[in-house]
Design an enzyme around this catalytic site. Structure first.
Site, PDB file in Angstrom:
ATOM      1  N   GLN A  61      90.767 -16.431 -44.941  1.00  0.00           N
ATOM      2  CA  GLN A  61      91.276 -15.239 -45.651  1.00  0.00           C
ATOM      3  C   GLN A  61      91.155 -14.025 -44.737  1.00  0.00           C
ATOM      4  OE1 GLN A  61      88.968 -15.504 -49.305  1.00  0.00           O
ATOM      5  NE2 GLN A  61      87.146 -15.921 -48.107  1.00  0.00           N
ATOM      6  N   THR A  71      87.671 -15.171 -55.842  1.00  0.00           N
ATOM      7  CA  THR A  71      88.823 -14.299 -55.656  1.00  0.00           C
ATOM      8  C   THR A  71      89.856 -14.691 -56.713  1.00  0.00           C
ATOM      9  OG1 THR A  71      89.278 -15.932 -53.905  1.00  0.00           O
ATOM     10  CG2 THR A  71      88.674 -13.723 -53.196  1.00  0.00           C
ATOM     11  N   ASP A 105      82.359 -16.718 -59.317  1.00  0.00           N
ATOM     12  CA  ASP A 105      82.595 -15.358 -58.831  1.00  0.00           C
ATOM     13  C   ASP A 105      83.604 -15.441 -57.690  1.00  0.00           C
ATOM     14  OD1 ASP A 105      80.441 -12.873 -57.205  1.00  0.00           O
ATOM     15  OD2 ASP A 105      82.434 -12.727 -58.136  1.00  0.00           O
TER      16      ASP A 105
HETATM   17  N1  SAM Z   1      81.730 -10.420 -56.095  1.00  0.00           N
HETATM   18  C1  SAM Z   1      83.114 -10.134 -55.858  1.00  0.00           C
HETATM   19  C2  SAM Z   1      83.622  -9.051 -56.751  1.00  0.00           C
HETATM   20  O1  SAM Z   1      82.860  -8.162 -57.062  1.00  0.00           O
HETATM   21  O2  SAM Z   1      84.807  -9.143 -57.118  1.00  0.00           O
HETATM   22  C3  SAM Z   1      83.990 -11.338 -56.118  1.00  0.00           C
HETATM   23  C4  SAM Z   1      84.638 -11.777 -54.940  1.00  0.00           C
HETATM   24  S1  SAM Z   1      83.650 -12.780 -53.892  1.00  0.00           S
HETATM   25  C5  SAM Z   1      83.753 -11.923 -52.441  1.00  0.00           C
HETATM   26  C6  SAM Z   1      84.810 -14.098 -53.909  1.00  0.00           C
HETATM   27  C7  SAM Z   1      84.372 -15.206 -53.001  1.00  0.00           C
HETATM   28  O3  SAM Z   1      84.922 -16.455 -53.447  1.00  0.00           O
HETATM   29  C8  SAM Z   1      84.850 -15.038 -51.558  1.00  0.00           C
HETATM   30  O4  SAM Z   1      83.721 -14.844 -50.723  1.00  0.00           O
HETATM   31  C9  SAM Z   1      85.595 -16.344 -51.240  1.00  0.00           C
HETATM   32  O5  SAM Z   1      85.349 -16.800 -49.917  1.00  0.00           O
HETATM   33  C10 SAM Z   1      85.006 -17.278 -52.274  1.00  0.00           C
HETATM   34  N2  SAM Z   1      85.830 -18.463 -52.597  1.00  0.00           N
HETATM   35  C11 SAM Z   1      87.168 -18.515 -52.792  1.00  0.00           C
HETATM   36  N3  SAM Z   1      87.557 -19.778 -53.061  1.00  0.00           N
HETATM   37  C12 SAM Z   1      86.422 -20.549 -53.047  1.00  0.00           C
HETATM   38  C13 SAM Z   1      86.155 -21.938 -53.255  1.00  0.00           C
HETATM   39  N4  SAM Z   1      87.159 -22.798 -53.530  1.00  0.00           N
HETATM   40  N5  SAM Z   1      84.878 -22.371 -53.180  1.00  0.00           N
HETATM   41  C14 SAM Z   1      83.863 -21.511 -52.905  1.00  0.00           C
HETATM   42  N6  SAM Z   1      84.044 -20.182 -52.675  1.00  0.00           N
HETATM   43  C15 SAM Z   1      85.314 -19.709 -52.755  1.00  0.00           C
END
Ligand code: SAM
Length: 283
Positions: free
Chosen positions: A35, A162, A160
């Site tokens: 990403q 994306t 949590d």
């Molecule tokens: N805490 C954040 C907020 O306040 O909106 C939420 C976004 S957090 C950064 C989202 C995380 O989900 C990202 O670090 C992304 O790499 C992760 N992610 C996306 N798809 C995923 C998957 N299939 N398995 C594990 N992690 C995933």
């Protein structure tokens, strides 16, 4: 970010709207292969993390999201020992989960190690030491695969993620939530981010219908995060029993007072009210 002067970060989450945040400094920017990641400083919201052009979290308003993702299920359940966070690489949800003394272990399954590394380096206040808590385990893997293969059981799963683009797409599927149900304890709860329902109705509607099919108790609840434009931020709730959501307000309050930590957004009153939805969310 399409501003040639690089002074503005523009987020176009919906065709005819654009949200702009003034950039005072770009702290990190790269495409980690999974990403596009950027962390930048802003005059009002502090540091901001965006993934694939979408604001994920800002220092100023992240508590409005992370506190509601963690404290509503934990205080409703009353005895969360084993917690699993899918995604959440910035560490905000982890920080809030580990504020509860009842939690023995918090496992994070994050697909992109770069997010953890750069948030630790550039936004350490988000995790606030949680990544170094002895109760914490980090697994770098796809959450879809992890929930299918793990032999562990959890009292709480926090998704949590994306939005359903890129690596998150499969986290918005019946298969994933069925696998989550199978690794939850009898009174276990899963909660998930499910978009801003005013402009992402399909995401919110889809989450509720999916959770209703798979769990004994399913609902949506809301919070308000200023940088998640256009109104209520929707959170999904699925539980293997109705017990947690029938916990009375007085018990929630006494559990919160016993946990004895300060919050910026969560209150027992907001907990009691957050499952009350506007008419346009009566799907
Ligand atoms: N805490 C954040 C907020 O306040 O909106 C939420 C976004 S957090 C950064 C989202 C995380 O989900 C990202 O670090 C992304 O790499 C992760 N992610 C996306 N798809 C995923 C998957 N299939 N398995 C594990 N992690 C995933």
């Amino acid at each position: 970010m399409n501003d040639p002067t690089n002074r503005w970060f523009a987020e176009t989450l919906h065709g005819s709207y654009e949200q702009r945040l003034e950039i005072s400094d770009i702290l990190y920017r790269s495409k980690s292969g999974l990403q596009d990641i950027i962390i930048f400083e802003t005059p009002f919201f502090g540091k901001v993390l965006a993934l694939d052009g979408i604001v994920q979290t800002t220092e100023r308003d992240e508590a409005c999201y992370h506190e509601m993702l963690a404290h509503v299920p934990i205080l409703a359940h009353g005895d969360v020992r084993e917690a699993l966070i899918i995604g959440g690489g910035d560490g905000g949800a982890l920080r809030e989960v580990l504020r509860h003394g009842s939690v023995d272990r918090a496992t994070m399954v994050e697909i992109d190690h770069t997010v953890v590394d750069i948030c630790l380096e550039h936004m350490p206040g988000l995790s606030d030491g949680a990544f170094h808590d002895p109760r914490f385990d980090l697994v770098i893997a796809d959450g879809v695969k992890f929930v299918k293969e793990t032999a562990h059981k959890f009292d709480l799963i926090i998704v949590d993620s994306t939005d359903p683009i890129g690596p998150s797409v499969q986290l918005f599927s019946d298969e994933f939530y069925t696998d989550c149900r199978n690794i939850l304890t009898d009174d276990g709860i899963v909660v998930c981010q499910s978009g801003v329902s005013f402009v992402q109705e399909e995401e919110a509607r889809g989450t509720l219908s999916r959770l209703t099919k798979i769990y004994a108790d399913a609902a949506l609840y809301v919070t308000q995060v200023p940088t998640y434009s256009f109104g209520f931020m929707t959170l999904g709730w699925g539980a293997n029993s109705n017990r947690a959501r029938s916990t009375d307000d007085a018990t929630i309050r006494s559990r919160f007072e016993k946990a004895s930590f300060a919050t910026k957004y969560y209150t027992p009153e907001i907990h009691a009210a957050c499952f009350a939805l506007p008419a346009y969310m009566r799907y």
